[in-house]
Write an enzyme that holds these catalytic residues in place. Sequence first.
Site, PDB file in Angstrom:
ATOM      1  N   ARG A  24     -12.402  15.907 -33.389  1.00  0.00           N
ATOM      2  CA  ARG A  24     -12.122  17.186 -32.742  1.00  0.00           C
ATOM      3  C   ARG A  24     -12.454  18.577 -33.584  1.00  0.00           C
ATOM      4  O   ARG A  24     -11.868  18.752 -34.799  1.00  0.00           O
ATOM      5  CB  ARG A  24     -10.829  16.791 -33.114  1.00  0.00           C
ATOM      6  N   LYS A  77       0.263   8.222 -23.566  1.00  0.00           N
ATOM      7  CA  LYS A  77       0.022   8.550 -24.963  1.00  0.00           C
ATOM      8  C   LYS A  77       2.067   8.048 -24.867  1.00  0.00           C
ATOM      9  O   LYS A  77       2.943   7.358 -25.313  1.00  0.00           O
ATOM     10  CB  LYS A  77       0.585   9.783 -24.652  1.00  0.00           C
ATOM     11  N   PHE A 114     -18.380  15.364 -26.149  1.00  0.00           N
ATOM     12  CA  PHE A 114     -18.244  14.144 -26.893  1.00  0.00           C
ATOM     13  C   PHE A 114     -18.084  13.069 -27.054  1.00  0.00           C
ATOM     14  O   PHE A 114     -18.243  11.718 -27.883  1.00  0.00           O
ATOM     15  CB  PHE A 114     -16.586  14.510 -27.761  1.00  0.00           C
ATOM     16  N   ASP A 157       2.308  20.501 -20.049  1.00  0.00           N
ATOM     17  CA  ASP A 157       1.244  19.524 -20.096  1.00  0.00           C
ATOM     18  C   ASP A 157       2.246  18.719 -20.853  1.00  0.00           C
ATOM     19  O   ASP A 157       2.010  19.188 -22.066  1.00  0.00           O
ATOM     20  CB  ASP A 157       0.388  19.801 -20.587  1.00  0.00           C
ATOM     21  N   PHE A 179      -7.563  22.376 -24.296  1.00  0.00           N
ATOM     22  CA  PHE A 179      -7.619  19.975 -24.576  1.00  0.00           C
ATOM     23  C   PHE A 179      -9.253  20.763 -23.569  1.00  0.00           C
ATOM     24  O   PHE A 179      -8.669  21.137 -22.449  1.00  0.00           O
ATOM     25  CB  PHE A 179      -6.243  19.981 -24.222  1.00  0.00           C
ATOM     26  N   THR A 180      -9.470  19.433 -23.797  1.00  0.00           N
ATOM     27  CA  THR A 180     -10.991  19.342 -23.296  1.00  0.00           C
ATOM     28  C   THR A 180     -11.114  19.043 -21.676  1.00  0.00           C
ATOM     29  O   THR A 180     -11.653  19.924 -21.140  1.00  0.00           O
ATOM     30  CB  THR A 180     -11.376  18.093 -23.682  1.00  0.00           C
ATOM     31  N   TYR A 232       1.070  -1.223   0.068  1.00  0.00           N
ATOM     32  CA  TYR A 232       0.065  -0.020   0.014  1.00  0.00           C
ATOM     33  C   TYR A 232       0.864   1.086  -0.099  1.00  0.00           C
ATOM     34  O   TYR A 232       0.179   1.751  -0.499  1.00  0.00           O
ATOM     35  CB  TYR A 232      -0.838   0.507   1.285  1.00  0.00           C
TER      36      TYR A 232
HETATM   37  N1  F0G Z   1      -3.471  16.384 -21.858  1.00  0.00           N
HETATM   38  C1  F0G Z   1      -3.244  16.384 -23.474  1.00  0.00           C
HETATM   39  C2  F0G Z   1      -2.432  16.847 -24.027  1.00  0.00           C
HETATM   40  C3  F0G Z   1      -4.242  15.147 -23.604  1.00  0.00           C
HETATM   41  O1  F0G Z   1      -4.350  14.715 -25.174  1.00  0.00           O
HETATM   42  C4  F0G Z   1      -4.409  13.776 -22.305  1.00  0.00           C
HETATM   43  C5  F0G Z   1      -5.069  12.814 -23.157  1.00  0.00           C
HETATM   44  C6  F0G Z   1      -5.021  14.453 -21.925  1.00  0.00           C
HETATM   45  C7  F0G Z   1      -4.185  16.186 -21.014  1.00  0.00           C
HETATM   46  C8  F0G Z   1      -5.509  14.076 -20.732  1.00  0.00           C
HETATM   47  O2  F0G Z   1      -4.447  13.162 -19.971  1.00  0.00           O
HETATM   48  O3  F0G Z   1      -6.749  11.097 -20.890  1.00  0.00           O
HETATM   49  O4  F0G Z   1      -4.906  10.407 -19.161  1.00  0.00           O
HETATM   50  O5  F0G Z   1      -6.692  12.058 -18.856  1.00  0.00           O
HETATM   51  N2  F0G Z   1      -5.785  13.043 -24.305  1.00  0.00           N
HETATM   52  C9  F0G Z   1      -6.733  11.921 -24.654  1.00  0.00           C
HETATM   53  C10 F0G Z   1      -6.597  11.716 -26.398  1.00  0.00           C
HETATM   54  C11 F0G Z   1      -7.708  11.724 -23.818  1.00  0.00           C
HETATM   55  O6  F0G Z   1      -7.095  10.786 -27.016  1.00  0.00           O
HETATM   56  O7  F0G Z   1      -6.036  12.830 -27.227  1.00  0.00           O
HETATM   57  P1  F0G Z   1      -5.634  11.317 -19.837  1.00  0.00           P
END
Ligand code: F0G
Length: 461
Positions: free
Chosen positions: A386, A262, A453, A219, A128-129, A76
């Site tokens: 997108r 990624k 989305f 990021d 970014f979303t 843990y």
């Molecule tokens: N920042 C960027 C630039 C990203 O592309 C993503 C995720 C995140 C933050 C968030 O990270 O998914 O590990 O919580 N991008 C994915 C995509 C979802 O398909 O582009 P996460």
Amino acid sequence: MIPHQKRSWAEPFKIKMVELLKMTTPAQRRKAIKEAGYNTFLLRSEDVYIDLLTDSGTSAMSDQQWAGLMLGDEAYAGSKNFYNLERSVKEHYGYKYLIPTHQGRGAENILSKVMIKKGDIIPGNMYFTTTRLHQELAGGTFADVIIDEAHDPTHPHPFKGNIDLDKLEKLIKKHGAARIPYVCVAVTVNMAGGQPVSMANMKEVRALTARHGIKVILDMTRIAENAFFIQQREKGYARRSVKSLVKEMCSYTDGATFSAKKDALVNIGGFLALNDEEKYQEASNMVVVYEGLHTYGGLAGRDMEAMAIGIAESVQDEHMKARIGQVLYLGDRLQQADIPIVTPVGGHGIFIDAKKFLPHLKQDQFPAQALAAELYLDAGIRTMERGIVSAGRNAKTGDHYYPKLELVRLTIPRRVYTQAHMDVIAESVANVYDRRDKITGLRMVWEPQYLRFFQARFQVL
Ligand code: F0G
């Protein structure tokens, strides 16, 4: 005839295990996409032939990473895998303090909670979303300070992810430095098509923000891909390794959020890294509330081990040459077929310009969403919207955001598909392009409150 001097690049690995794919019939696909509400996120992966939905968590791990899973120390607290990960992060990125999280948005949540106060402004190079949503949920407002060229799908600028220093300076003058907790620099910029930021721009952002006492947070989700573009495109860096460029980029910042799903070649994982001890203390307390103890942050020990190894593999020049080489190959094939795509081609995929592909559709008929559904119907290839659906609604007015870029993303998982798969993808897209006049728009029939989305449903108009 092949010239004698020519030496092609090839993947710096061979294949040890394969996963069989299912082929579907057009009738099966028509049924599947209808049931999925014309949203590729709602398809079952079993019904997909080539999955280009995302490069997130979809990479193939190496035998070393799989072996690392067996070394999982599932304690843990204080797992040895945490310390291995901490060492890997220090060696490759140079940050002092590490907080693992289950994935990138876990880190964004913690960062936003400890850094943002109500009414703050957070400048960044395109939204970014998930990043913007966490800033908003913490009471902040995102401000886009990316260069204008980023919004032009075919502008040849080699670093379309760059921050516009004039826009940033004006923003600081307008709101005052006290209301800007940090500038968020994404490398690469996902929503612009995986476009990189130059080293020169990183240094300039550092100098400008330092004059005002404002922090810089990366990021760094696709930082190795960004470093490869610096090596290839920026004057003075051709002889530098990806590894050394990654570390230099981090050195101009105060911390980072990271989705290890990624670049770092793992199926799950992320972290928040900080240099400031006080903020680290706050964040390491916050992570206990939302993710788990600060030495595992929602991950199993084995996940942290695979991440530590994946980080080291991600910054190898040969790996990156093959990774980006494959994306560029697909880009070339699509351009040969006159498909309108975002250029220069970015790091993690090809982005089709749906406004140009389907000029007869208005943006509120969701051209990119319709095109993604159509690509699935043609050959079972899954892509992602997108554009206007991803952009969401303005929280105050309730109107759609109308982003300039209305794109379909063909995201390439790392080390997963072959050149022959790339050929099939190019052929399928060309096929859909030939009958583009017949493609109709969509109507949104249901949308969730956040990040619509992922779950929104549509009907054919
Ligand atoms: N920042 C960027 C630039 C990203 O592309 C993503 C995720 C995140 C933050 C968030 O990270 O998914 O590990 O919580 N991008 C994915 C995509 C979802 O398909 O582009 P996460």
